[in-house]
Design an enzyme around this catalytic site. Structure first.
Site, PDB file in Angstrom:
ATOM      1  N   GLU A  98     -65.688 -14.217  26.832  1.00 28.28           N
ATOM      2  CA  GLU A  98     -65.129 -14.995  25.752  1.00 28.28           C
ATOM      3  C   GLU A  98     -66.159 -15.100  24.550  1.00 28.28           C
ATOM      4  OE1 GLU A  98     -61.114 -16.919  27.377  1.00 28.28           O
ATOM      5  OE2 GLU A  98     -62.952 -18.163  27.197  1.00 28.28           O
ATOM      6  N   CYS A 125     -68.209 -28.419  32.712  1.00 26.85           N
ATOM      7  CA  CYS A 125     -68.033 -26.922  31.953  1.00 26.85           C
ATOM      8  C   CYS A 125     -67.066 -25.956  33.059  1.00 26.85           C
ATOM      9  CB  CYS A 125     -69.462 -26.467  31.938  1.00 26.85           C
ATOM     10  SG  CYS A 125     -69.400 -24.813  31.307  1.00 26.85           S
ATOM     11  N   ASN A 301     -64.826 -32.260  25.725  1.00 27.76           N
ATOM     12  CA  ASN A 301     -63.309 -31.512  25.260  1.00 27.76           C
ATOM     13  C   ASN A 301     -62.834 -31.256  26.723  1.00 27.76           C
ATOM     14  OD1 ASN A 301     -63.996 -30.458  22.684  1.00 27.76           O
ATOM     15  ND2 ASN A 301     -65.549 -29.651  23.559  1.00 27.76           N
ATOM     16  N   CYS A 344     -66.817 -26.313  23.257  1.00 26.16           N
ATOM     17  CA  CYS A 344     -68.186 -26.384  24.321  1.00 26.16           C
ATOM     18  C   CYS A 344     -67.532 -26.888  25.544  1.00 26.16           C
ATOM     19  CB  CYS A 344     -69.161 -27.458  23.613  1.00 26.16           C
ATOM     20  SG  CYS A 344     -70.574 -27.550  24.964  1.00 26.16           S
TER      21      CYS A 344
END
Length: 359
Positions: A98, A125, A301, A344
């Site tokens: 991506e 992550c 996030n 992120c």
């Protein structure tokens, strides 16, 4: 029958050696490199500044892979304050990564991936939960930027201005390819050329590679994914910190900033009740005073089934005030693309995330 080799696996230096090995003058390598990365030829027979016999030799022995993306592989952020776009870039071996376009404040920033997946397993992550397949080569890294530029050209939205190596993967685990890709993207004689001052490489803090980067001659920016100035907390968030503890990272960054004369950016994701206390901020102050740096604070996030939360506004403001009162250079980075999993820590492709994960 001899299997054709991927010509884009060759670095600029290796192309020179290849040309010399087949009896061609060294300057042919520069011509070939330009056709590959400035003119972006899709066929050896398009390379009209190269002799017909050499074109035929290359066509017989090598192939020209192309990365690709289509409009159907572009996801746009629908939120009112963001025009972030996420692209699925197909590699020649059917793997994919991506790539993110972030138009903001008069800039078009491209966030590129350097690995299919990531082997480092940072707990916050999504990419780490994909597992790791392979490193990208320099051409595959550069072509992400080329493809985004093609997209910008098609919609009439200007040129790529900045590049951040903050997508899928740990860039310094593919350091040779990363350095080669920076050379491609910053070549001032090529059609697309980005100043190295507008290119940022990110790392979790791989100490030997940071030293190699300092001696590489690049003038790119360096961002360190820090996320805690407490060794125990950092190691619980980022397993790589067990191999490269904060004490040694501090020494390496002192040396890096001394050798390059450039500040590093310490990236710090604020996680509720994990690294967001005033004590955490004071530990960050003590670390940051050791070397030339600026601090970039970001919100967490959300990722499916990973149970972290963003620090609340009150705790975040106290944290920021502590840093500012200590005289540190602090910015609070706005997350772009979180609604489309493009921010992120959110990049991941068709891989199952954990059923539940928490610190």
């Amino acid at each position: 029958m001899t299997t054709k080799q991927n010509i884009k696996r060759y670095s600029r230096k290796e192309l020179e050696e290849l040309m010399q090995s087949i009896g061609e003058p060294r300057f042919r390598a520069a011509q070939l490199h330009r056709w590959l990365y400035s003119d972006r030829a899709s066929d050896f027979h398009e390379m009209t500044t190269i002799s017909k016999s050499l074109r035929e030799t290359l066509d017989r022995k090598y192939f020209l892979p192309q990365c690709s993306m289509s409009s159907t592989q572009c996801v746009e952020d629908s939120s009112a304050d963001s025009t972030t776009r996420k692209f699925l870039v197909q590699l020649h071996d059917q793997e994919a990564v991506e790539t993110v376009l972030i138009p903001a404040e008069g800039r078009n920033t491209v966030c590129v991936s350097t690995q299919v997946g990531c082997p480092l397993h940072c707990s916050f992550c999504a990419t780490g939960y994909m597992g790791f397949t392979r490193n990208l080569n320099a051409a595959e890294i550069a072509e992400q930027v080329f493809l985004v530029q093609d997209y910008l050209d098609a919609i009439g939205c200007g040129a790529v201005t900045n590049i951040v190596y903050m997508g899928m993967g740990e860039p310094l685990l593919a350091l040779e390819e990363v350095i080669e890709s920076v050379g491609i993207l910053s070549d001032t004689t090529y059609r697309l050329h980005i100043s190295q001052k507008k290119i940022t490489l990110s790392t979790v803090g791989l100490l030997p590679e940071i030293g190699m980067l300092a001696r590489s001659g690049l003038t790119t920016n360096l961002a360190i994914s820090l996320h805690s100035a407490d060794q125990e907390t950092r190691a619980s968030l980022m397993p790589s910190a067990r191999d490269y503890p904060l004490k040694e990272l501090r020494k390496t960054l002192i040396q890096y900033t001394s050798e390059t004369g450039q500040p590093v950016t310490l990236v710090y994701m604020l996680l509720k009740e994990i690294n967001d206390t005033q004590e955490d901020a004071l530990k960050l102050v003590r670390l940051a005073r050791s070397f030339l740096c600026k601090i970039n604070l970001i919100d967490y996030n959300p990722i499916v089934n990973i149970k972290f939360d963003s620090a609340g506004e009150q705790r975040k403001n106290i944290f920021i005030r502590t840093l500012v009162d200590a005289g540190l250079n602090v910015t609070v980075r706005k997350s772009h693309g979180s609604s489309i999993n493009a921010a992120c820590g959110q990049l991941a492709i068709n891989k199952k995330l954990p059923e539940s994960s928490t610190l």
